[in-house]
Design an enzyme around this catalytic site. Structure first.
Site, PDB file in Angstrom:
ATOM      1  N   LYS A  87       0.950  -1.083   0.255  1.00  0.00           N
ATOM      2  CA  LYS A  87      -0.190  -0.053  -0.029  1.00  0.00           C
ATOM      3  C   LYS A  87       1.048   1.434  -0.040  1.00  0.00           C
ATOM      4  CE  LYS A  87      -3.843  -1.962   2.888  1.00  0.00           C
ATOM      5  NZ  LYS A  87      -4.854  -2.010   1.769  1.00  0.00           N
ATOM      6  N   GLY A 159     -11.057  -3.078   8.674  1.00  0.00           N
ATOM      7  CA  GLY A 159     -10.535  -3.159  10.275  1.00  0.00           C
ATOM      8  C   GLY A 159     -11.751  -3.237  11.177  1.00  0.00           C
TER       9      GLY A 159
END
Lengths: 300, 193
Positions: A87, A159
């Site tokens: 990322k 998450g």
């Protein structure tokens, strides 16, 4: 390669988009160590996403979240033979340059990290390495493709272990695609204006009835049934972030999600692989997260 | 068998693209994920994708042995990229314990052309097919072949397309170009056998 008769062309749109085609029907797993990467590969992951902290920890610990340490990415690249993604922050082209130089196979310009530029995304055409970007709706997906993204993932709320946002965004993209294909040609100009995307790309999508790149799902997927539902809603593959290594039995859960993604339309298989997986990640309800802390709303 | 039914192994990978090229070549294409679906096809395409994933899923869903038996019994099969790895008798650079279906007497090196930043397009010639735009993605190459394997194409000095009897394999992805000539070649093979 040695002494080609013609010059091979690297980094073409077909080579970049083609890489994502090879991942279809597969599961890409977030890993933070070489050991986790091995577990993911052994479970049948088609690729791993190397990052410093999984989204659940980013959420818990707060602070600015950045590209991972090159040593850690190198460690993961040498630990596995499947593709390795990593990322970069939204707009942070220098992080992307570093990731390309490390030899990662795909860069995720990701809202899970802290954005580096609140106006511009990375000009992804300037890179040999392909990019995947998140999208909450069709217009966002088309803008990312215009900037050179070779793969799109619908955003969820990373998450959390709460799949509801992933569902919303996948349904939105699907509905907007469907609407576009039903429009008469002379209404596509206004559609392009409303989608804030170039007319040529909008017309192409209207004609083909699908994005010109592969569409995965991401964010909040924690169980085999989550993966199966997202595939039935039109995802061509699945990213699983915190859902695996924040659960009770990562190896078994990873293998189960891989199987559920292949047999997404067979409830008998989903039932079988869902047995005895131990605890899923604890999870947070998206509704309990204050709006400014929601990751899916980053990017535009 | 003027219109053969050809399966595409649909455990993972670019199944739809292969199916489209097969239909364009005059075959009926069906997705194959289960042993009973394998029983219905005259031939099988193993698509591009991740060979380690396909191997794991083929074993888990009891497809590995049935496909191997069909290949041994002479079913025509074509593998692109990961599919080439699956059809190789021997591989280099696989993960620990990685098995292949085998059938083609050759050694294939996985990811031999490098990582994704090294993936490339390249024009090559195959028998009866001139100027084919080949797309190589983290592609394998054929390191060595047995006496019965015919080399169909090279990229530079690397072997990237082979045939042995009813089995065909390419390092590259003809399914990604919209040019169905390699699939037509395979469909013709199936018709002849």
């Amino acid at each position: 390669m040695s002494s080609p008769e013609t010059t091979p062309s690297v980094g073409t749109a077909r080579v970049k988009r083609g890489m994502a085609e090879m991942l279809k029907g597969g599961v890409i797993m977030d890993v933070v160590t070489a050991d986790q990467a091995k577990i993911a590969e052994d479970a049948g992951a088609v690729a791993v996403m190397a990052l410093e902290r999984v989204p659940a920890d980013i959420r818990a610990q707060g602070g600015v979240s950045r590209m991972s340490d090159p040593d850690m990415i190198d460690g993961i690249i040498s630990a596995v033979s499947i593709p390795v993604m990593a990322k970069a922050r939204i707009g942070h082209f220098a992080e992307a340059q570093v990731l390309q130089s490390l030899g990662v196979d795909y860069v995720d310009e990701s809202e899970v990290l802290t954005p580096a530029d609140y106006a511009n995304h990375i000009d992804k055409w300037r890179f040999t390495v392909p990019f995947v970007c998140g999208a909450t709706n069709l217009g966002e997906a088309l803008r990312r493709i215009t900037e050179g993204a070779a793969m799109i993932r619908s955003k969820g709320e990373a998450g959390t272990g709460d799949v509801s946002n992933a569902v919303t965004h996948m349904r939105t993209i699907r509905a907007e695609l469907k609407r576009l294909t039903s429009l008469p040609e002379d209404e596509l100009y206004v559609a392009a204006k409303e989608l804030q995307a170039p007319y040529e790309l909008v017309a192409e999508v209207a004609r083909e009835g699908k994005l010109p790149v592969v569409l995965f799902t991401a964010g909040g997927i924690a169980t085999p049934a989550d993966a199966a539902m997202m595939m039935q809603l039109g995802a061509e593959g699945v990213f699983v972030g915190s859902g695996i290594f924040k659960s009770g039995n990562p190896a078994q859960r990873a293998a189960a999600i891989v199987k559920a993604t292949t047999f997404f339309d067979d409830p008998d298989v989903i039932a079988k692989v869902s047995r005895g997986l131990g605890e899923a990640m604890v999870g947070i309800n998206v509704d309990d997260i204050p709006v400014p802390h929601r990751l899916a709303e980053r990017g535009w | 068998m003027s219109t053969p039914t050809i399966g595409v192994l649909a455990l993972q990978g670019d199944v739809r693209e292969h199916a489209r090229s097969l239909v364009e070549s005059g075959a009926v294409a069906v997705a194959v994920r289960r042993p009973e679906e394998l029983d219905q096809v005259d031939a099988l395409v193993i698509p591009g994708g991740e060979s380690t994933t396909m191997w794991k899923l083929a074993v888990a869903f009891e497809m590995f042995d049935p496909i191997q038996q069909r290949v041994k019994a002479g079913m025509p099969a074509y593998g692109s990229c990961a599919g080439m790895i699956m059809l190789a008798d021997r591989i280099e650079g696989g993960i620990e314990g990685q098995q292949t279906l085998g059938g083609l007497d050759m050694v294939v090196r996985r990811n031999a052309f490098g990582r994704q930043v090294d993936s490339f397009e390249y024009d090559l010639d195959l028998p009866g097919i001139q100027g084919f735009r080949a797309i190589f993605i983290r592609a394998p190459w054929v390191e060595s072949v047995g006496n019965d394997v015919e080399v169909l194409a090279r990229a530079g000095d690397r072997i990237v397309a082979v045939r042995q009897g009813p089995l065909l394999a390419t390092s590259f992805h003809p399914e990604l170009t919209g040019d169905a000539r390699v699939h037509s070649y395979f469909v013709e093979m199936v018709r002849e056998l």
